[in-house]
Design an enzyme around this catalytic site. Structure first.
Site, PDB file in Angstrom:
ATOM      1  N   ASP A   1       0.857  -1.200   0.000  1.00 16.99           N
ATOM      2  CA  ASP A   1       0.000   0.000   0.000  1.00 16.99           C
ATOM      3  C   ASP A   1       0.887   1.241   0.000  1.00 16.99           C
ATOM      4  O   ASP A   1       1.071   1.881   1.031  1.00 16.99           O
ATOM      5  CB  ASP A   1      -0.896   0.026   1.239  1.00 16.99           C
ATOM      6  CG  ASP A   1      -1.928  -1.088   1.253  1.00 16.99           C
ATOM      7  OD1 ASP A   1      -2.935  -0.962   0.557  1.00 16.99           O
ATOM      8  OD2 ASP A   1      -1.722  -2.081   1.980  1.00 16.99           O
TER       9      ASP A   1
ATOM     10  N   ARG B   1      -6.789  10.478   2.325  1.00 18.19           N
ATOM     11  CA  ARG B   1      -6.393   9.462   1.346  1.00 18.19           C
ATOM     12  C   ARG B   1      -7.162   9.656   0.032  1.00 18.19           C
ATOM     13  O   ARG B   1      -6.804   9.075  -0.990  1.00 18.19           O
ATOM     14  CB  ARG B   1      -6.643   8.068   1.903  1.00 18.19           C
ATOM     15  CG  ARG B   1      -5.809   7.744   3.132  1.00 18.19           C
ATOM     16  CD  ARG B   1      -6.281   6.480   3.807  1.00 18.19           C
ATOM     17  NE  ARG B   1      -6.080   5.300   2.960  1.00 18.19           N
ATOM     18  CZ  ARG B   1      -6.639   4.116   3.189  1.00 18.19           C
ATOM     19  NH1 ARG B   1      -7.460   3.947   4.216  1.00 18.19           N
ATOM     20  NH2 ARG B   1      -6.391   3.095   2.390  1.00 18.19           N
TER      21      ARG B   1
ATOM     22  N   LYS C   1      -9.190   1.765  -5.301  1.00 22.13           N
ATOM     23  CA  LYS C   1      -9.909   1.282  -4.128  1.00 22.13           C
ATOM     24  C   LYS C   1     -10.700   2.433  -3.501  1.00 22.13           C
ATOM     25  O   LYS C   1     -10.369   3.595  -3.719  1.00 22.13           O
ATOM     26  CB  LYS C   1      -8.940   0.645  -3.130  1.00 22.13           C
ATOM     27  CG  LYS C   1      -7.816   1.552  -2.624  1.00 22.13           C
ATOM     28  CD  LYS C   1      -6.803   0.755  -1.829  1.00 22.13           C
ATOM     29  CE  LYS C   1      -5.789   1.648  -1.161  1.00 22.13           C
ATOM     30  NZ  LYS C   1      -4.736   0.921  -0.454  1.00 22.13           N
ATOM     31  N   HIS C   2     -11.813   2.142  -2.797  1.00 24.38           N
ATOM     32  CA  HIS C   2     -12.386   0.847  -2.394  1.00 24.38           C
ATOM     33  C   HIS C   2     -13.780   0.774  -3.006  1.00 24.38           C
ATOM     34  O   HIS C   2     -14.661   1.531  -2.599  1.00 24.38           O
ATOM     35  CB  HIS C   2     -12.477   0.746  -0.883  1.00 24.38           C
ATOM     36  CG  HIS C   2     -11.181   1.061  -0.179  1.00 24.38           C
ATOM     37  ND1 HIS C   2     -10.739   2.356   0.057  1.00 24.38           N
ATOM     38  CD2 HIS C   2     -10.225   0.255   0.339  1.00 24.38           C
ATOM     39  CE1 HIS C   2      -9.588   2.311   0.705  1.00 24.38           C
ATOM     40  NE2 HIS C   2      -9.242   1.049   0.891  1.00 24.38           N
TER      41      HIS C   2
ATOM     42  N   ARG D   1       4.325   2.895   2.894  1.00 22.01           N
ATOM     43  CA  ARG D   1       4.919   1.712   3.518  1.00 22.01           C
ATOM     44  C   ARG D   1       6.445   1.714   3.484  1.00 22.01           C
ATOM     45  O   ARG D   1       7.079   1.313   4.442  1.00 22.01           O
ATOM     46  CB  ARG D   1       4.400   0.440   2.829  1.00 22.01           C
ATOM     47  CG  ARG D   1       2.893   0.269   2.833  1.00 22.01           C
ATOM     48  CD  ARG D   1       2.305   0.222   4.213  1.00 22.01           C
ATOM     49  NE  ARG D   1       0.925  -0.243   4.211  1.00 22.01           N
ATOM     50  CZ  ARG D   1       0.000   0.154   5.068  1.00 22.01           C
ATOM     51  NH1 ARG D   1       0.302   1.055   5.996  1.00 22.01           N
ATOM     52  NH2 ARG D   1      -1.224  -0.319   5.008  1.00 22.01           N
TER      53      ARG D   1
ATOM     54  N   HIS E   1     -12.179  -1.284   9.261  1.00 21.24           N
ATOM     55  CA  HIS E   1     -11.217  -2.123   9.978  1.00 21.24           C
ATOM     56  C   HIS E   1     -11.828  -2.647  11.273  1.00 21.24           C
ATOM     57  O   HIS E   1     -11.437  -3.706  11.776  1.00 21.24           O
ATOM     58  CB  HIS E   1      -9.935  -1.350  10.304  1.00 21.24           C
ATOM     59  CG  HIS E   1      -9.109  -1.039   9.103  1.00 21.24           C
ATOM     60  ND1 HIS E   1      -9.332   0.056   8.307  1.00 21.24           N
ATOM     61  CD2 HIS E   1      -8.053  -1.688   8.550  1.00 21.24           C
ATOM     62  CE1 HIS E   1      -8.447   0.082   7.326  1.00 21.24           C
ATOM     63  NE2 HIS E   1      -7.659  -0.972   7.444  1.00 21.24           N
TER      64      HIS E   1
ATOM     65  N   ASP F   1     -10.459  -6.243  -0.232  1.00 23.54           N
ATOM     66  CA  ASP F   1      -9.721  -5.611   0.845  1.00 23.54           C
ATOM     67  C   ASP F   1      -9.369  -6.723   1.833  1.00 23.54           C
ATOM     68  O   ASP F   1      -9.860  -7.849   1.727  1.00 23.54           O
ATOM     69  CB  ASP F   1     -10.577  -4.521   1.511  1.00 23.54           C
ATOM     70  CG  ASP F   1      -9.724  -3.445   2.190  1.00 23.54           C
ATOM     71  OD1 ASP F   1      -8.529  -3.692   2.427  1.00 23.54           O
ATOM     72  OD2 ASP F   1     -10.268  -2.367   2.498  1.00 23.54           O
TER      73      ASP F   1
END
Length: 691
Positions: free
Chosen positions: A232, A300, A330-331, A240, A343, A427
């Site tokens: 990601d 984001r 995404k998403h 990352r 999450h 996901d």
């Protein structure tokens, strides 16, 4: 004469036997190696040949009797049938001479042969501005079943191998330790389950050299088809790689309003991933951030405006995929208008299909039409698309079916109505919205039946793999349904050159290349430009830019990211008082503000009732000095303290953004950013001040 003839015949027979024996030996060798054909990769229908500056790099693959294929570069002979049109060197690199005509480029290993046609034509009617004719270069592929390497591979694969291609686990840690180098246990799992991919996290990718080694080791562990190595690397708050270039995130790019900058950012991210051997990026986010209270998307997202999200999303995809790295939108169908983090919970988007097409689905449709490689699903319910109810395994209550597990969403909407035939990836299946309500095996089976191709981060690799196998054995999932996904996976791998190599580069060569690319000066310059152009001056009551004398004191008050802000402020003005606090100040702390010329503070996603917001309002009430606030992450922070004298939004906490914001405060950077979102009750979308 007769004796001569007999003698000649004898010689011919001996020679013939030598050739026969030699041929037999070659065939035997091929059978031992398992090679059944040699094919020029650019002849494969799924491959788009690239001609750059009158050159094209041709590649060859060995096709094996077991169906798989590998890039081969050694012991090959390349030849051009018409050298006046183009020459080819011993590695397959073709250079056009500029002469009209056609040439056939042939490659052989002594046993198998293939060829491809290349045309060079100058059309005098189509000339450049200087009057020079424009050359037309064309690759004419050969046709035939031998080039249908994907279908041929699938026909030879076992069901276990097919299912393995659909699994993408993470190995973030092993026995409580972060995985930064290949472990024998992980290598064996890659082989045992014929894994199609692996996702890496920040804990796995620490330095450039270490990351290149780990990624290379993963590819070595894959025995036949190569791995989709994903990460990601969105930029901004979801970054990352711990080495390299930290690009500003999507909302910062939305503030620049620049497709060119966004395309460059996507390209830089792609170049750095590609140099490390990471071939798939789970980015960009194409969600439209309608809800200011969205806890998981926010910055984001490029914007609250569907058109801006679509335009910048496509630019990002173009930049990323130009490097050979696959992009993932995404998403789907959209996580932007939610106030629950998937999450930990199961969000709902209640809108009907007409509204979804206008807002949430619009950037995805645009990206699909532009050729995005993959789309990631959302663990969000869309009751107006799919009102299916299921019983939660968490508490036995009735819940709506999330998009990740919905056939109506993934197959009915995405495949059939929107016409998308690229890769669908879930996901992470270990997220609360799925894990809390569905068992790991049930979730994976439902996702495959819904239409997904890649199962990301299954909970329990062995149980999920066995569960899917049993579902195929019992007929719950047809093998043809599995083959549809495998075809898409292999198509992406071939398209992006994710193919095992007979003789890969040495690890030393890979590391040297990665160190040259990752964090290069050119990349840092693009990072700097994106950050500078993104800073948005939202409020300025004749305070900025600061005009200070050397003896003037400036105070920085805050606790969030002071390690970045304080040095940046000191680089511009060294007479600074630093009060480390994120709650209302004591009388003694307030007294330190007496006599300062300006107060700078930074907040990170605050609400009106938060202690940090109360502190900002306290300073405004206490002092006559101007209070300059920075929204380090969310531009919405000013809603909690609208009384400040100046406010800047920087949309993220990467070094370049802190530098750009402080330089804007001191007049070294002229602000040009425009709000990519509206700030309810205060500022409209597109608002932004300058000097």
């Amino acid at each position: 004469m007769k004796k001569i003839t007999l003698a000649l015949l004898s010689v011919i027979m001996v020679v013939s036997q030598i050739f026969v024996v030699g041929a037999a030996k070659n065939v035997d060798a091929a059978e031992v190696d398992g090679v059944s054909d040699l094919v020029i990769l650019q002849n494969v229908p799924e491959v788009t040949p690239e001609i750059n500056e009158n050159k094209i790099d041709l590649q060859a693959i060995n096709v094996y009797q077991e169906g798989h294929f590998m890039l081969v570069s050694e012991d090959l002979s390349w030849k051009s049938s018409n050298k006046t049109v183009a020459n080819v060197d011993e590695t397959g690199k073709v250079t056009f001479s500029g002469k009209n005509g056609r040439t056939f480029i042939t490659v052989t290993d002594g046993e198998f042969t293939d060829r491809i046609a290349l045309d060079f034509k100058v059309n005098p009617k189509k000339a450049k501005s200087k009057g020079k004719p424009t050359p037309q270069l064309k690759v004419v592929k050969q046709s035939g079943e031998r080039y249908d390497i994907i279908t041929n591979a699938i026909e030879e694969m076992t069901i276990k191998e097919k299912l393995g291609q659909m699994l993408m686990p993470d190995f973030r840690s092993w026995n409580g330790e972060y995985v930064t180098e290949m472990l024998p246990e992980i290598e064996q799992l890659v082989k045992d389950y014929d894994l199609g991919g692996v996702i890496l996290f920040r804990e796995n990718v620490v330095t450039t050299e270490q990351t290149a080694k780990l990624v290379s080791a993963y590819q070595e562990a894959s025995e036949k088809y190569g791995l989709l190595l994903t990460v990601d690397q969105e930029g901004g708050i979801v970054t990352r790689l711990q080495s390299g270039t930290d690009m500003p995130g999507n909302m910062a790019l939305g503030a620049t309003r620049s497709e060119e900058i966004t395309r460059n950012v996507g390209r830089v991210i792609g170049e750095e991933l590609e140099a490390l051997g990471i071939n798939m990026n789970l980015a960009p986010v194409l969600d439209v951030n309608i809800n200011p209270d969205n806890p998981v998307i926010g910055v984001r997202s490029f914007s609250e405006d569907p058109q801006l999200v679509a335009d910048l999303g496509v630019a990002y995809v173009e930049g990323l995929q130009s490097t050979g790295v696959a992009a993932t939108g995404k998403h789907f169908p959209g996580h932007g208008d939610t106030a629950v983090d998937s999450h930990i919970g199961l969000p709902e988007v209640p809108h009907d299909i007409d509204r979804l097409k206008e807002v949430e689905l619009y950037p995805f449709q645009t990206a699909m039409d532009a050729g995005i490689d993959a789309v990631m699903t959302a663990h969000v319910t869309f009751p107006k698309i799919d009102d299916t109810k299921v019983i939660s395994k968490k508490d036995g209550t009735e819940i709506a079916l999330p998009a990740t597990l919905s056939h109506k969403v993934l197959t009915g909407l995405m495949r059939e109505e929107m016409g998308y035939d690229g890769l669908i990836i879930t996901d992470a299946l270990n997220m609360g919205a799925i894990q809390d309500h569905f068992g790991p095996v049930d979730a994976a089976i439902r996702a495959v039946k819904a239409g997904t191709d890649v199962i990301l981060m299954p909970v329990g690799l062995e149980s999920v793999a066995n569960g899917l196998y049993e579902a195929v054995e019992t007929g719950e999932i047809s093998e043809s349904r599995i083959e549809e996904s495998v075809e898409r996976i292999l198509t992406l791998k071939v398209k992006r050159g994710i193919i095992k190599e007979e003789t890969p580069l040495s690890i030393e060569e890979k590391i040297a290349n990665a160190q040259e690319v990752v964090g290069s000066a050119e990349h840092k310059q693009i990072e700097k430009e994106a950050a500078e152009r993104s800073v948005t001056l939202v409020k300025n009551d004749d305070v900025l830019p600061l005009q200070l004398n050397q003896e003037d004191k400036v105070a920085f008050v805050g606790d969030n990211y002071e390690a970045w802000l304080v040095p940046e402020i000191q680089a511009q003005h060294d007479n600074i008082i630093f009060i480390q606090e994120s709650s209302p100040l004591t009388d003694a702390q307030l007294a330190q503000l007496d006599g300062v010329k300006a107060i700078i503070t930074g907040t990170y996603s605050v609400s009106e009732s938060s202690s940090a917001a109360k502190m900002v309002r306290q300073m405004v009430d206490y002092t006559n000095a101007p209070v300059i606030a920075i929204g380090i992450r969310n531009p919405y922070d000013i809603m909690a303290y609208p009384e400040v004298d100046a406010y800047l939004a920087q949309y993220g906490f990467r070094d370049a953004s802190f530098t750009a914001t402080v330089e804007t405060i001191f007049g070294k950077n002229i602000p040009t950013g425009k709000l990519p979102v509206s700030i309810p009750g205060l500022y409209d979308f597109g608002y932004g001040l300058t000097y």
